[in-house]
Design a protein around this motif. Structure first.
Motif, short mmCIF file in Angstrom:
data_model
loop_
_atom_site.label_atom_id
_atom_site.label_comp_id
_atom_site.label_asym_id
_atom_site.label_seq_id
_atom_site.Cartn_x
_atom_site.Cartn_y
_atom_site.Cartn_z
N ALA A 15 19.39 5.64 -5.53
CA ALA A 15 18.18 6.04 -4.37
C ALA A 15 17.08 6.60 -5.04
CB ALA A 15 18.84 6.31 -3.12
N PHE A 16 17.46 7.36 -5.94
CA PHE A 16 16.32 8.15 -6.63
C PHE A 16 15.45 7.36 -7.27
CE2 PHE A 16 19.35 11.54 -5.53
CZ PHE A 16 18.62 12.40 -4.87
N ALA A 17 16.13 6.34 -7.93
CA ALA A 17 15.08 5.25 -8.61
C ALA A 17 14.28 4.50 -7.79
CB ALA A 17 16.00 4.18 -9.32
N VAL A 18 14.45 4.36 -6.51
CA VAL A 18 13.66 3.55 -5.63
C VAL A 18 12.58 4.77 -5.20
CG1 VAL A 18 13.61 2.51 -3.18
CG2 VAL A 18 15.73 2.18 -4.60
N SER A 19 12.87 5.99 -4.99
CA SER A 19 12.28 7.00 -4.49
C SER A 19 10.76 7.10 -5.66
CB SER A 19 12.72 8.20 -4.69
OG SER A 19 11.98 9.40 -4.23
N LEU A 20 11.34 6.77 -6.95
CA LEU A 20 10.10 6.81 -7.95
C LEU A 20 9.05 5.91 -7.70
CD1 LEU A 20 8.98 8.04 -10.71
CD2 LEU A 20 10.75 6.70 -11.84
N ALA A 21 9.81 4.54 -7.48
CA ALA A 21 9.04 3.53 -7.22
C ALA A 21 8.03 3.72 -5.99
CB ALA A 21 9.91 2.17 -6.97
N ALA A 22 8.63 4.12 -5.08
CA ALA A 22 7.75 4.40 -3.70
C ALA A 22 6.73 5.53 -4.09
CB ALA A 22 8.52 4.73 -2.58
N ASN A 23 7.06 6.36 -4.87
CA ASN A 23 6.12 7.62 -5.26
C ASN A 23 4.96 7.10 -6.06
OD1 ASN A 23 7.64 9.31 -3.70
ND2 ASN A 23 8.62 10.22 -5.27
N GLU A 24 5.37 6.08 -6.87
CA GLU A 24 4.16 5.42 -7.81
C GLU A 24 3.40 4.70 -6.99
OE1 GLU A 24 6.59 3.53 -10.65
OE2 GLU A 24 6.77 5.46 -11.98
N TRP A 25 3.66 4.00 -5.89
CA TRP A 25 2.98 2.98 -5.17
C TRP A 25 2.01 3.82 -4.24
CZ3 TRP A 25 1.14 -1.76 -5.57
CH2 TRP A 25 0.62 -2.26 -4.47
N GLY A 26 2.77 4.93 -3.87
CA GLY A 26 1.96 6.02 -2.70
C GLY A 26 0.94 6.63 -3.81
N ALA A 27 1.12 6.89 -4.89
CA ALA A 27 0.13 7.62 -5.65
C ALA A 27 -1.23 6.71 -5.82
CB ALA A 27 0.51 8.02 -7.05
N LYS A 28 -0.94 5.40 -5.65
CA LYS A 28 -2.20 4.35 -5.94
C LYS A 28 -2.93 4.63 -4.46
CE LYS A 28 0.05 2.09 -9.27
NZ LYS A 28 0.52 0.22 -9.82
N GLY A 29 -2.60 5.42 -3.66
CA GLY A 29 -3.38 5.32 -2.34
C GLY A 29 -2.75 4.59 -1.08
N HIS A 30 -1.49 3.99 -1.31
CA HIS A 30 -0.96 3.17 -0.16
C HIS A 30 -0.14 4.15 0.57
CE1 HIS A 30 -2.08 -0.26 -2.38
NE2 HIS A 30 -1.77 0.02 -3.47
N ARG A 31 -0.01 3.99 1.88
CA ARG A 31 0.87 4.52 3.01
C ARG A 31 2.30 3.93 2.76
NH1 ARG A 31 0.95 6.42 8.52
NH2 ARG A 31 3.19 7.31 8.62
N ILE A 32 3.26 5.05 2.59
CA ILE A 32 4.67 4.93 2.42
C ILE A 32 5.30 5.28 3.31
CG2 ILE A 32 6.69 5.63 0.76
CD1 ILE A 32 4.37 3.64 -0.49
N TYR A 33 6.33 4.40 3.98
CA TYR A 33 7.46 4.62 4.76
C TYR A 33 8.63 4.77 4.37
CZ TYR A 33 3.63 3.04 8.12
OH TYR A 33 2.34 2.93 8.65
N PRO A 34 9.11 6.18 3.97
CA PRO A 34 10.31 6.27 3.27
C PRO A 34 11.58 6.14 3.86
CG PRO A 34 9.46 8.42 3.57
CD PRO A 34 8.49 7.28 4.36
N PHE A 35 12.16 4.75 3.93
CA PHE A 35 13.41 4.71 4.30
C PHE A 35 14.47 4.54 3.15
CE2 PHE A 35 10.69 2.94 7.58
CZ PHE A 35 11.23 3.23 8.82
N HIS A 36 14.30 5.02 2.18
CA HIS A 36 15.07 4.78 0.85
C HIS A 36 16.21 5.93 0.63
CE1 HIS A 36 11.43 6.52 -0.40
NE2 HIS A 36 12.25 7.37 -1.33
N LEU A 37 15.88 7.18 1.11
CA LEU A 37 16.41 8.46 0.64
C LEU A 37 16.94 9.04 1.86
CD1 LEU A 37 17.46 9.87 -1.91
CD2 LEU A 37 15.45 11.34 -1.43
N GLY A 38 18.29 9.27 1.95
CA GLY A 38 18.94 9.79 3.03
C GLY A 38 18.82 11.44 3.29
N ASP A 39 17.73 11.84 3.13
CA ASP A 39 17.25 13.26 3.45
C ASP A 39 16.89 13.42 4.85
OD1 ASP A 39 16.79 15.90 2.77
OD2 ASP A 39 15.28 15.71 1.23
#
Length: 397
Positions: A15-39
Motif C-alpha cells: 500500500a505504501f507503493a500506491v501512496s508513492l504514486a499518489a503523492n507523485e501525481w498530487g505533486a503535479k498539482g492534482h487533487r488526491i482522494y487517498p483511499f489507499h492507506l489504512g491510516d
C-alpha cells in the motif's frame, strides 16, 4: 559486498507503493482522494494523550520491563477476558511496539526453516513476507465470494495441510476484504488446528472496529487458548497508528519466548506510551465511541456511492474500515483488462487512489474476478462522497 541471501525473500506492505504514486501525481498539482492507506486521520482520544503527558512529566521515559509495564499487561488481560470470554493473566501478555512485531515473533517462536505456514490470501502482505523471509514455506488459502461477503475456502485449507504444516495465520475481521467468520467457520478452523496440532496466530487488529453485532475470538473456543497467539493493537480502536503500541497475548511458554525476543530486539516498548495505552483501556471511552461512529458514517458514505456505481458489486461489511468491491464489469466497461492499470487510470482521471487485489498477495490460480480495496478511515465524509462521486462518473462515462 554481497548482502544476505534472505533479503531476496523479504516483501513489503505494498500500500505504501500506491501512496508513492499518489503523492507523485498530487505533486503535479492534482487533487488526491487517498483511499489507499489504512491510516486514521482522527485524533487519539484525550484520555490517552493526557496520560502520556502525565507519564512523561513523572519521568517514565527510561527502560522498563521487556514484557511491558505491569499496569498495561494487567489492563490488557482484563480487557481481553471481558471481551472474549478468556481467562488470561498479565503473564500471558507481552507488550510490543505495534501489532506487526507479533507476526515476526510468532513465526520465530513456532516455525523452523522449511516448515509450512498457512496464511490468508488476499490478506495482509506482511504474513507472506515474514514466512518466506524467515525460511518457511508460505501456503496461501483463499476466500470465496458469498452474498454476505467472503468466506474461507475450508476445503482448500484442508487440502493444504501436510505433516510439515506448523501453523495457520487466521485473520477474523479481515484486511483487506472485511470478511468475518461465522461461528461455524471459526469452529472449523479451530477443529483443523486441533486435529493437526497447529499453532494459530489470530490477528485481531480489527476486533473492536465493528458497527453491529459482537466480535468473537477463536482463542475462546475449547482447546484453543493453549495453541493460539492473539495479535492485539492499539492502532485502530484508539486511532494510535503512529504511536506503535500492541501486544502478543499468548500461552505462557510462547509469552516467555516473545519476552526474551523483546529484550534482544528493542529492549522494551516506549514506557510513557504504555501508560497512555493503559489509560485508554481503563479510562473514559467517549473518544473511542466517537471514532467508531465517525467511521460508521464514512463506511455508509463510501458504500452508498460504490453500491450504486454501474459495474461495481459489493457487500456491506459490519467491521474494519475497508470496502473490497468486485470491479470486473467496471473494468470491462472502461476497456481495461489489468487491475493495476485500472487503478492508475482512475487516479489520473479522478484523483481517487486505491489498492488492488494484487497488493495483498500473489493471485491464486483460478481467480477470474477483479477486486480493489478502498480504505475510508483517512477521509472525511464530504471528501469520500466527492471523490467516489468523481470515480462513479468516470466509470459510467
Amino acid at each position: 559486498m554481497a548482502l544476505a541471501e534472505r533479503l531476496t525473500r523479504l516483501g513489503t506492505e505494498t500500500a505504501f507503493a500506491v501512496s508513492l504514486a499518489a503523492n507523485e501525481w498530487g505533486a503535479k498539482g492534482h487533487r488526491i482522494y487517498p483511499f489507499h492507506l489504512g491510516d486514521i486521520d482522527l485524533a487519539t482520544p484525550s484520555v490517552v494523550t493526557e496520560a502520556m503527558n502525565k507519564a512523561i512529566a513523572e519521568g517514565k521515559t527510561g527502560y522498563c520491563p521487556g514484557a511491558g509495564v505491569p499496569v498495561l499487561r494487567e489492563a490488557l488481560a482484563e480487557d481481553t477476558n471481558a471481551r472474549r470470554g478468556t481467562t488470561y493473566t498479565a503473564d500471558n501478555v507481552v507488550v510490543q511496539p505495534g501489532g506487526k512485531p507479533v507476526i515476526t515473533k510468532f513465526l520465530q517462536a513456532v516455525m523452523n526453516p522449511g516448515e509450512e505456514v498457512l496464511y490468508p490470501n488476499p490478506g495482509f502482505p506482511i504474513y507472506e513476507s515474514q514466512i518466506e523471509y524467515l525460511g518457511g514455506v508460505a501456503k496461501a488459502y483463499r476466500y470465496v465470494p458469498t452474498e454476505r461477503g467472503f468466506a474461507i475456502d475450508l476445503d482448500q485449507v484442508r487440502s493444504l495441510i501436510t505433516p510439515n504444516t506448523r501453523a495457520i495465520i487466521y485473520n477474523d475481521l479481515q484486511n483487506p476484504i472485511s470478511a468475518e467468520s461465522t461461528d461455524a467457520e471459526r469452529e472449523a478452523v479451530a477443529q483443523l488446528a486441533i486435529e493437526h496440532d497447529l499453532w494459530v496466530l489470530s490477528d485481531e487488529a480489527y476486533f473492536e472496529m465493528r458497527y453491529s453485532g459482537e466480535s468473537k475470538s477463536i482463542s475462546a473456543l475449547p482447546g484453543m487458548a493453549q495453541r493460539t497467539v492473539i495479535l492485539y493493537t492499539f492502532s485502530k480502536k484508539f486511532a494510535m497508528t503512529g504511536w506503535r503500541l500492541g501486544a502478543a497475548i499468548a500461552p505462557l511458554d510462547i509469552a516467555r519466548v516473545i519476552s526474551t525476543m523483546n529484550t534482544n530486539n528493542e529492549s522494551c516498548t516506549t514506557q510513557f506510551i504504555q501508560y497512555a495505552g493503559a489509560a485508554g483501556l481503563t479510562g473514559d471511552q467517549t473518544g473511542v465511541k466517537a471514532i467508531l461512529e465517525t467511521l460508521r458514517g464514512r463506511r455508509d458514505a463510501a458504500f452508498d456511492v460504490l453500491s450504486t456505481t454501474k459495474g461495481i458489486h459489493i457487500a456491506k461489511p459490519e467491521s474494519t474500515f475497508y470496502l473490497f468491491p468486485d470491479v470486473t464489469e467496471a473494468m470491462a466497461h472502461k476497456g481495461v483488462d489489468e487491475v493495476n492499470a485500472f487503478a492508475t487510470e482512475a487516479l489520473h482521471a479522478t484523483g481517487v487512489s486505491f489498492c488492488t487485489r494484487k497488493h495483498f498477495g500473489r493471485p491464486q490460480p483460478g481467480e477470474e474476478r477483479q477486486y480493489v480495496r478502498f480504505a475510508y478511515s483517512g477521509l472525511p465524509e464530504e471528501d469520500i462522497r466527492e471523490g467516489l462521486g468523481l470515480l462513479k462518473q468516470w466509470i459510467e462515462s
